[in-house]
Design a protein around this motif. Sequence first.
Motif, mmCIF file in Angstrom:
data_model
loop_
_atom_site.group_PDB
_atom_site.id
_atom_site.type_symbol
_atom_site.label_atom_id
_atom_site.label_comp_id
_atom_site.label_asym_id
_atom_site.label_seq_id
_atom_site.Cartn_x
_atom_site.Cartn_y
_atom_site.Cartn_z
ATOM 1 N N ARG A 115 0.827 -1.205 0.000
ATOM 2 C CA ARG A 115 0.000 0.000 0.000
ATOM 3 C C ARG A 115 0.867 1.263 0.000
ATOM 4 N N GLU A 116 1.905 1.276 0.825
ATOM 5 C CA GLU A 116 2.747 2.467 0.934
ATOM 6 C C GLU A 116 3.503 2.737 -0.371
ATOM 7 N N VAL A 117 4.080 1.687 -0.930
ATOM 8 C CA VAL A 117 4.840 1.847 -2.173
ATOM 9 C C VAL A 117 3.902 2.221 -3.324
ATOM 10 N N ALA A 118 2.718 1.586 -3.368
ATOM 11 C CA ALA A 118 1.753 1.881 -4.425
ATOM 12 C C ALA A 118 1.298 3.338 -4.350
ATOM 13 N N ARG A 119 1.067 3.829 -3.127
ATOM 14 C CA ARG A 119 0.640 5.220 -2.968
ATOM 15 C C ARG A 119 1.735 6.181 -3.421
ATOM 16 N N ASP A 120 2.961 5.890 -3.009
ATOM 17 C CA ASP A 120 4.084 6.759 -3.394
ATOM 18 C C ASP A 120 4.268 6.747 -4.909
ATOM 19 N N ALA A 121 4.164 5.566 -5.523
ATOM 20 C CA ALA A 121 4.311 5.459 -6.979
ATOM 21 C C ALA A 121 3.188 6.200 -7.690
ATOM 22 N N ALA A 122 1.947 6.063 -7.179
ATOM 23 C CA ALA A 122 0.808 6.740 -7.789
ATOM 24 C C ALA A 122 0.978 8.264 -7.734
ATOM 25 N N VAL A 123 1.468 8.764 -6.606
ATOM 26 C CA VAL A 123 1.684 10.201 -6.473
ATOM 27 C C VAL A 123 2.738 10.679 -7.468
ATOM 28 N N GLN A 124 3.835 9.931 -7.557
ATOM 29 C CA GLN A 124 4.903 10.336 -8.473
ATOM 30 C C GLN A 124 4.451 10.277 -9.932
ATOM 31 N N LEU A 125 3.741 9.216 -10.289
ATOM 32 C CA LEU A 125 3.259 9.089 -11.662
ATOM 33 C C LEU A 125 2.247 10.185 -11.992
ATOM 34 N N THR A 126 1.391 10.517 -11.035
ATOM 35 C CA THR A 126 0.395 11.563 -11.248
ATOM 36 C C THR A 126 1.059 12.927 -11.422
ATOM 37 N N GLN A 127 2.074 13.188 -10.623
ATOM 38 C CA GLN A 127 2.787 14.461 -10.739
ATOM 39 C C GLN A 127 3.508 14.573 -12.080
ATOM 40 N N ARG A 128 4.007 13.447 -12.554
ATOM 41 C CA ARG A 128 4.743 13.466 -13.821
ATOM 42 C C ARG A 128 3.792 13.620 -14.996
ATOM 43 N N ASP A 129 2.775 12.761 -15.091
ATOM 44 C CA ASP A 129 1.784 12.831 -16.178
ATOM 45 C C ASP A 129 0.605 11.945 -15.777
ATOM 46 N N ALA A 130 -0.404 12.571 -15.191
ATOM 47 C CA ALA A 130 -1.525 11.809 -14.643
ATOM 48 C C ALA A 130 -2.276 11.039 -15.728
ATOM 49 N N LEU A 131 -2.545 11.689 -16.847
ATOM 50 C CA LEU A 131 -3.304 11.023 -17.906
ATOM 51 C C LEU A 131 -2.551 9.827 -18.465
ATOM 52 N N ARG A 132 -1.253 9.987 -18.700
ATOM 53 C CA ARG A 132 -0.454 8.885 -19.223
ATOM 54 C C ARG A 132 -0.425 7.710 -18.248
ATOM 55 N N ALA A 133 -0.298 8.028 -16.957
ATOM 56 C CA ALA A 133 -0.253 6.974 -15.942
ATOM 57 C C ALA A 133 -1.545 6.174 -15.935
ATOM 58 N N HIS A 134 -2.688 6.866 -15.921
ATOM 59 C CA HIS A 134 -3.973 6.161 -15.909
ATOM 60 C C HIS A 134 -4.226 5.441 -17.225
ATOM 61 N N ALA A 135 -3.821 6.045 -18.327
ATOM 62 C CA ALA A 135 -4.034 5.403 -19.622
ATOM 63 C C ALA A 135 -3.301 4.073 -19.698
ATOM 64 N N ARG A 136 -2.075 4.046 -19.211
ATOM 65 C CA ARG A 136 -1.276 2.821 -19.318
ATOM 66 C C ARG A 136 -1.669 1.784 -18.268
ATOM 67 N N VAL A 137 -1.847 2.242 -17.027
ATOM 68 C CA VAL A 137 -2.110 1.282 -15.945
ATOM 69 C C VAL A 137 -3.564 0.833 -15.947
ATOM 70 N N GLU A 138 -4.485 1.774 -16.105
ATOM 71 C CA GLU A 138 -5.909 1.463 -16.002
ATOM 72 C C GLU A 138 -6.505 0.990 -17.318
ATOM 73 N N LEU A 139 -6.163 1.676 -18.415
ATOM 74 C CA LEU A 139 -6.796 1.384 -19.702
ATOM 75 C C LEU A 139 -5.957 0.505 -20.614
ATOM 76 N N GLY A 140 -4.655 0.402 -20.339
ATOM 77 C CA GLY A 140 -3.778 -0.361 -21.223
ATOM 78 C C GLY A 140 -3.568 0.327 -22.556
ATOM 79 N N ILE A 141 -3.596 1.659 -22.561
ATOM 80 C CA ILE A 141 -3.448 2.444 -23.787
ATOM 81 C C ILE A 141 -2.225 3.332 -23.659
ATOM 82 N N ASP A 142 -1.451 3.421 -24.739
ATOM 83 C CA ASP A 142 -0.360 4.388 -24.802
ATOM 84 C C ASP A 142 -0.874 5.592 -25.583
ATOM 85 N N PRO A 143 -1.048 6.756 -24.926
ATOM 86 C CA PRO A 143 -1.603 7.926 -25.626
ATOM 87 C C PRO A 143 -0.788 8.358 -26.842
ATOM 88 N N ASP A 144 0.504 8.024 -26.864
ATOM 89 C CA ASP A 144 1.359 8.420 -27.981
ATOM 90 C C ASP A 144 1.352 7.411 -29.122
#
Length: 236
Positions: A115-144
């Motif tokens: 839980r702790e590592v997942a939360r930290d990773a989610a925060v970092q990925l969201t700060q970097r590019d939230a849409l890209r993170a959700h697209a790849r992890v949740e939807l399995g889509i590469d926006p590019d």
Amino acid sequence: MTEPSHEEPHGGSLGARLNWLRAAVLGANDGIVSTAGLVVGVAGATGDRSALLTAGLAGLLAGSMSMAAGEYVSVSTQRDSERAALALERRELLEQPEAELEELTGLLEERGLTREVARDAAVQLTQRDALRAHARVELGIDPDELTNPWHAAWASFLAFTVGALLPLLAIVLPPSDWRLPVTVVSVLLALACTGWSSARLGAAAPARAVVRNVGGGAVAMAVTYAAGSLLGAAGI
């Protein structure tokens, strides 16, 4: 946490390339079988070279255009769905960022992170590019790298054309007495190759795929030749 996210696009790209290659092999296989069935059927009715060439070219053009149009429509629908999913995700990120962050955390937990590592990773990925993170992890889509319907259409057109050229050339180039045996042998060898290739790309057993492919092609040619012979004998 940057190393896993760096490797994932490469894995996805490799998978995409293998899918395209498999589609090309199957498109060529369709071109071989459909054109072979057509020209062998015509050969059963007549030995006229111009009739065989006309039938073969008509089958090649009709089949390749049909494959291209079908692939364009199919991939366009997929691309529209991907765009719609990305648009929905973008809106959800704007309207409920905390819920989306929690959702991303849960998805990463499901992949084996604490839980702790997942939360930290989610925060970092969201700060970097939230849409890209959700697209790849949740939807399995590469926006590019959204699917391109024109690429798919041209690939299907070329694959089918390449496959169809083999039986077409095999039926019109040899002397009349050799046309049928040369075509049958060439087609069966080509189908063995495409069956083996598609099986290897799909990590399946090649022997079974080769037998299925060759057997299906042989039956198709036998049926169309018998139909052509009956029509030729009847003078139709």
